[in-house]
Design an enzyme around this catalytic site. Structure first.
Site, mmCIF file in Angstrom:
data_model
loop_
_atom_site.group_PDB
_atom_site.id
_atom_site.type_symbol
_atom_site.label_atom_id
_atom_site.label_comp_id
_atom_site.label_asym_id
_atom_site.label_seq_id
_atom_site.Cartn_x
_atom_site.Cartn_y
_atom_site.Cartn_z
ATOM 1 C CG ASP A 1 -0.245 -0.087 2.533
ATOM 2 O OD1 ASP A 1 0.722 -0.870 2.639
ATOM 3 O OD2 ASP A 1 -0.645 0.611 3.484
ATOM 4 C CD GLU B 1 4.132 0.700 6.928
ATOM 5 O OE1 GLU B 1 4.926 1.096 7.796
ATOM 6 O OE2 GLU B 1 3.707 1.445 6.005
#
Length: 397
Positions: free
Chosen positions: A80, A145
């Protein structure tokens, strides 16, 4: 070898990965999973996908060792990326445009899609060279994350799937460097986020009421800001940001209109505690300030991470000795530091597994989470060479 006009295949793979917009909020990881599975297939390596929650995949690609009973090496990265403001970018942030200098512009070039591909390209070389190692190497690609990893690494480390990996040591992300000294993160500060809430006498703004929410709140706020000033002084004395506790007031809430004294006000704070700070003492101190300010003032904790033990950088840690030895062979300059923020490594350390954060991006402007994030292709390719040597050493008994 590539011709003058032919792009290195590793760079092409990197750019394809960057073109998948795994951007918050509401990330769609499906195309990213397909891309990574294709990479594994191209090397003849097994891959697996584990869902921590619907649409929250963890991708594992494995290079099997000759002695599977040994603890494995985990190379972790996250898929991400943070949001973008396209109007602030020179080029489309998901085009992966490469300019005449070889700078590749895209969200995730530094944080941290480069590292994930560098891991894979180093392993691709091993496969092509028909190399084998004692230890098994797992490469993990994590979701979420950038929003705390709650449905990513935080969950994954508690699963049987993670335990079956038999991880002994982990490499994770570091930070770019504007010179030739590479930050090496061996621990992280502890996050503490909270509100100070204050209730008091409401009324008309023309009167001087006693016991108002504002005066009691400001008493505590000033105490906390004095604490912040004392921590800033440590920076002026030469301490690194990872060695001090950062204290920032990030929110102020309350009130309805200017001529009404509100019944309640609040202030929100983001605190990152240094590794030598006992959070219980901090909470007791803040609670004491609230009590000192008067009735109706209290501390409300929103988020508190568990404190973790930093990874040892001494002779007791054989993983560190091998890592350091390879860096010395390559003439790399390292700056061991406590990470000022917090990434997925903290969840690894919390379960007792040593981890280091390391991203070989020298002479690179630090642009993670910034506009026009980029990485030069030569820096990217040099990173593959560096990981090639380090991973090989770590995977050898």
């Amino acid at each position: 070898m590539c011709s003058a006009n032919e792009e290195n295949k590793a760079v092409t793979n990197f750019r394809k990965y960057l073109q998948i917009p795994t951007v918050h909020p509401n990330v769609d990881y499906s195309k990213c999973v397909e891309f990574l599975q294709l990479q594994a297939k191209s090397m003849g390596l097994p891959s697996s996908v584990h869902y921590m929650a619907p649409k929250k995949p963890v991708v594992i690609i494995t290079f099997q060792g000759q002695k599977p009973q040994l603890e494995s090496l985990l190379l972790t990265s996250h898929m991400d990326v943070v949001p973008v403001y396209p109007e602030k970018w020179t080029y489309d942030p998901f085009l992966a445009y490469k300019d005449e200098k070889g700078n590749i512009y895209a969200r995730g070039t530094q944080d941290m899609k480069s590292v994930g591909i560098q891991y894979l390209e180093a392993i691709r070389r091993y496969v092509n060279e028909k190399l084998t190692f004692d230890r098994t190497i797992h490469v993990s690609f994590m979701p979420d994350e950038e929003i705390g990893g709650i449905l990513g690494m935080a969950h994954f480390v508690k699963t049987n799937a993670f335990r079956s990996l038999n991880v002994g040591f982990t490499l994770d992300e570091g930070l770019a460097s504007i010179n030739d000294v590479i930050p090496l993160y061996y621990g992280e500060r502890t996050i503490l986020q909270f509100y100070i809430r204050s209730s008091g006498t409401p009324g008309h703004g023309s009167l001087l009421h006693y016991n108002t929410a504002a005066e009691k709140l400001m008493f505590v706020v000033n105490k906390i800001l004095d604490w912040r000033t004392s921590e800033k002084m440590k920076l002026s004395q030469g301490m690194d940001i990872g060695q001090v506790t950062s204290v920032n007031m990030t929110m102020l809430n309350g009130g309805s209109q200017l001529n009404v004294v509100p019944p309640e006000l609040s202030a929100g704070f983001d605190v990152r505690m240094a590794t030598d700070v006992d959070y219980r003492n901090i909470l007791n101190t803040i609670t004491g300030w609230c009590q000192e300010s008067g009735d109706g003032v209290w501390l409300e904790i929103c988020k508190r991470n568990e404190q973790t033990t930093p990874t040892k950088l001494d002779d007791s840690n054989p993983w560190w000795l091998k890592f350091k030895n390879e860096c010395n062979k390559m003439g790399l300059k390292l700056k061991p530091s406590i990470c000022p923020a917090a990434g997925d490594s903290r969840y690894i350390r919390q379960i007792g597994i040593p981890a280091l954060g390391f991203s070989p991006m020298t002479y690179t402007k630090i642009l993670l989470h910034d506009h026009d994030e980029y990485l030069n292709e030569k820096t990217f390719l040099n990173g593959i060479d560096i990981y090639y040597n380090i991973i090989k050493a770590l995977a050898t008994e």
